[in-house]
Scaffold this motif. Sequence first.
Motif, PDB file in Angstrom:
ATOM      1  N   PHE A  35      14.214  32.827 -46.614  1.00  0.00           N
ATOM      2  CA  PHE A  35      13.373  32.320 -47.617  1.00  0.00           C
ATOM      3  C   PHE A  35      12.216  32.335 -46.715  1.00  0.00           C
ATOM      4  O   PHE A  35      11.941  32.181 -45.339  1.00  0.00           O
ATOM      5  N   ARG A  36      10.730  32.467 -47.344  1.00  0.00           N
ATOM      6  CA  ARG A  36       9.636  32.648 -46.764  1.00  0.00           C
ATOM      7  C   ARG A  36       9.026  31.087 -47.395  1.00  0.00           C
ATOM      8  O   ARG A  36       8.991  31.306 -48.692  1.00  0.00           O
ATOM      9  N   TRP A  37       8.056  30.411 -46.573  1.00  0.00           N
ATOM     10  CA  TRP A  37       7.410  29.363 -47.160  1.00  0.00           C
ATOM     11  C   TRP A  37       5.993  29.503 -46.576  1.00  0.00           C
ATOM     12  O   TRP A  37       5.726  29.853 -45.455  1.00  0.00           O
ATOM     13  N   THR A  38       4.961  29.031 -47.324  1.00  0.00           N
ATOM     14  CA  THR A  38       3.524  29.012 -46.803  1.00  0.00           C
ATOM     15  C   THR A  38       3.048  27.684 -47.235  1.00  0.00           C
ATOM     16  O   THR A  38       3.264  27.083 -48.310  1.00  0.00           O
ATOM     17  N   PHE A  39       2.775  26.933 -46.004  1.00  0.00           N
ATOM     18  CA  PHE A  39       2.149  25.598 -46.269  1.00  0.00           C
ATOM     19  C   PHE A  39       0.503  25.632 -46.316  1.00  0.00           C
ATOM     20  O   PHE A  39      -0.147  26.354 -45.396  1.00  0.00           O
ATOM     21  N   LEU A  40       0.000  25.307 -47.424  1.00  0.00           N
ATOM     22  CA  LEU A  40      -1.332  25.229 -47.469  1.00  0.00           C
ATOM     23  C   LEU A  40      -2.205  24.018 -46.755  1.00  0.00           C
ATOM     24  O   LEU A  40      -3.409  24.034 -46.991  1.00  0.00           O
ATOM     25  N   GLU A  41      -1.313  23.274 -45.851  1.00  0.00           N
ATOM     26  CA  GLU A  41      -2.204  22.237 -45.268  1.00  0.00           C
ATOM     27  C   GLU A  41      -1.394  21.919 -43.802  1.00  0.00           C
ATOM     28  O   GLU A  41      -0.472  22.623 -43.597  1.00  0.00           O
ATOM     29  N   THR A  42      -1.832  21.261 -43.145  1.00  0.00           N
ATOM     30  CA  THR A  42      -1.117  21.059 -41.699  1.00  0.00           C
ATOM     31  C   THR A  42      -0.035  20.450 -41.826  1.00  0.00           C
ATOM     32  O   THR A  42       0.133  19.556 -42.635  1.00  0.00           O
ATOM     33  N   VAL A  43       0.999  20.993 -41.150  1.00  0.00           N
ATOM     34  CA  VAL A  43       2.502  20.389 -41.097  1.00  0.00           C
ATOM     35  C   VAL A  43       2.745  19.592 -39.855  1.00  0.00           C
ATOM     36  O   VAL A  43       2.681  20.014 -38.719  1.00  0.00           O
ATOM     37  N   ASN A  44       2.979  18.382 -40.094  1.00  0.00           N
ATOM     38  CA  ASN A  44       3.873  17.499 -39.000  1.00  0.00           C
ATOM     39  C   ASN A  44       5.035  18.164 -38.865  1.00  0.00           C
ATOM     40  O   ASN A  44       6.199  17.826 -39.425  1.00  0.00           O
ATOM     41  N   GLN A  45       5.402  18.817 -37.643  1.00  0.00           N
ATOM     42  CA  GLN A  45       6.867  19.587 -37.524  1.00  0.00           C
ATOM     43  C   GLN A  45       7.770  18.337 -37.295  1.00  0.00           C
ATOM     44  O   GLN A  45       9.033  18.532 -37.866  1.00  0.00           O
ATOM     45  N   ASP A  46       7.508  17.444 -36.503  1.00  0.00           N
ATOM     46  CA  ASP A  46       8.816  16.139 -36.432  1.00  0.00           C
ATOM     47  C   ASP A  46       8.972  15.729 -37.823  1.00  0.00           C
ATOM     48  O   ASP A  46      10.268  15.473 -37.990  1.00  0.00           O
ATOM     49  N   LEU A  47       7.999  15.506 -38.609  1.00  0.00           N
ATOM     50  CA  LEU A  47       8.423  14.860 -39.919  1.00  0.00           C
ATOM     51  C   LEU A  47       9.257  15.788 -40.886  1.00  0.00           C
ATOM     52  O   LEU A  47      10.037  15.401 -41.667  1.00  0.00           O
ATOM     53  N   LEU A  48       8.766  17.309 -40.769  1.00  0.00           N
ATOM     54  CA  LEU A  48       9.452  18.042 -41.663  1.00  0.00           C
ATOM     55  C   LEU A  48      10.844  18.399 -41.178  1.00  0.00           C
ATOM     56  O   LEU A  48      11.746  18.370 -41.988  1.00  0.00           O
ATOM     57  N   GLU A  49      10.917  18.244 -39.880  1.00  0.00           N
ATOM     58  CA  GLU A  49      12.438  18.390 -39.381  1.00  0.00           C
ATOM     59  C   GLU A  49      13.081  17.240 -39.657  1.00  0.00           C
ATOM     60  O   GLU A  49      14.539  17.413 -40.133  1.00  0.00           O
ATOM     61  N   ARG A  50      12.808  16.053 -39.417  1.00  0.00           N
ATOM     62  CA  ARG A  50      13.499  14.723 -39.797  1.00  0.00           C
ATOM     63  C   ARG A  50      13.775  14.913 -41.365  1.00  0.00           C
ATOM     64  O   ARG A  50      14.899  14.403 -41.845  1.00  0.00           O
ATOM     65  N   ALA A  51      12.923  15.311 -42.285  1.00  0.00           N
ATOM     66  CA  ALA A  51      13.011  15.105 -43.584  1.00  0.00           C
ATOM     67  C   ALA A  51      14.278  16.367 -43.822  1.00  0.00           C
ATOM     68  O   ALA A  51      15.174  16.049 -44.839  1.00  0.00           O
ATOM     69  N   TRP A  52      14.330  17.545 -43.408  1.00  0.00           N
ATOM     70  CA  TRP A  52      15.361  18.413 -43.537  1.00  0.00           C
ATOM     71  C   TRP A  52      16.534  18.021 -43.212  1.00  0.00           C
ATOM     72  O   TRP A  52      17.656  18.105 -43.875  1.00  0.00           O
ATOM     73  N   LYS A  53      16.698  17.064 -42.138  1.00  0.00           N
ATOM     74  CA  LYS A  53      18.099  16.622 -41.523  1.00  0.00           C
ATOM     75  C   LYS A  53      18.421  15.695 -42.427  1.00  0.00           C
ATOM     76  O   LYS A  53      19.722  15.678 -42.487  1.00  0.00           O
ATOM     77  N   ARG A  54      17.357  14.955 -42.987  1.00  0.00           N
ATOM     78  CA  ARG A  54      17.842  13.771 -44.002  1.00  0.00           C
ATOM     79  C   ARG A  54      18.644  14.551 -45.109  1.00  0.00           C
ATOM     80  O   ARG A  54      19.639  13.858 -45.535  1.00  0.00           O
ATOM     81  N   VAL A  55      18.048  15.639 -45.763  1.00  0.00           N
ATOM     82  CA  VAL A  55      18.675  16.407 -47.057  1.00  0.00           C
ATOM     83  C   VAL A  55      19.838  16.923 -46.457  1.00  0.00           C
ATOM     84  O   VAL A  55      20.890  16.811 -47.280  1.00  0.00           O
ATOM     85  N   LEU A  56      20.038  17.500 -45.125  1.00  0.00           N
ATOM     86  CA  LEU A  56      21.217  18.272 -44.911  1.00  0.00           C
ATOM     87  C   LEU A  56      22.284  17.609 -44.399  1.00  0.00           C
ATOM     88  O   LEU A  56      23.522  17.857 -44.714  1.00  0.00           O
ATOM     89  N   LYS A  57      21.953  16.148 -44.353  1.00  0.00           N
ATOM     90  CA  LYS A  57      22.954  15.160 -43.876  1.00  0.00           C
ATOM     91  C   LYS A  57      23.821  15.010 -45.056  1.00  0.00           C
ATOM     92  O   LYS A  57      25.193  14.478 -44.863  1.00  0.00           O
ATOM     93  N   ARG A  58      23.424  15.059 -46.305  1.00  0.00           N
ATOM     94  CA  ARG A  58      24.120  14.876 -47.372  1.00  0.00           C
ATOM     95  C   ARG A  58      25.078  16.005 -47.863  1.00  0.00           C
ATOM     96  O   ARG A  58      25.941  15.971 -48.835  1.00  0.00           O
TER      97      ARG A  58
END
Length: 125
Positions: A35-58
């Motif tokens: 998949f390809r994503w384009t973010f139109l604003e600045t991304v906080n990499q740490d928060l993004l990774e933590r959010a993904w890990k939270r989703v994946l944990k399920r």
Amino acid sequence: MNRSNKCGLFASPMQTSMLLPSLLGHESQPYVQQFRWTFLETVNQDLLERAWKRVLKRHDTFYHTFEFGKGDRLRIQKSGKLQVEFKFLDWSHLPRTKRHNQLTSYLNQDLSRGFDPLKGNLSRL
């Protein structure tokens, strides 16, 4: 549906058919979705990774590797470790054409890395 036994879960026939060629050393394409994503604003990499890990944990699937069990049946091996590799690349400073070429090249290289279902990291983000 996976069938369980005293040793854990056996891979379904579909999982086995998807993994067996690569486990036997055949030159086959692994089952991959890119998949390809384009973010139109600045991304906080740490928060993004933590959010993904939270989703994946399920989802248990991201904690699995595979191994051969008795009778050479493919068995799902559960792990306490999340089997996802995270990598952040920022090409926003490049012109659009170069960004597109860089991404295409990266996705092709990533696909050629393949996956080893016996070792884990069966997903990359």
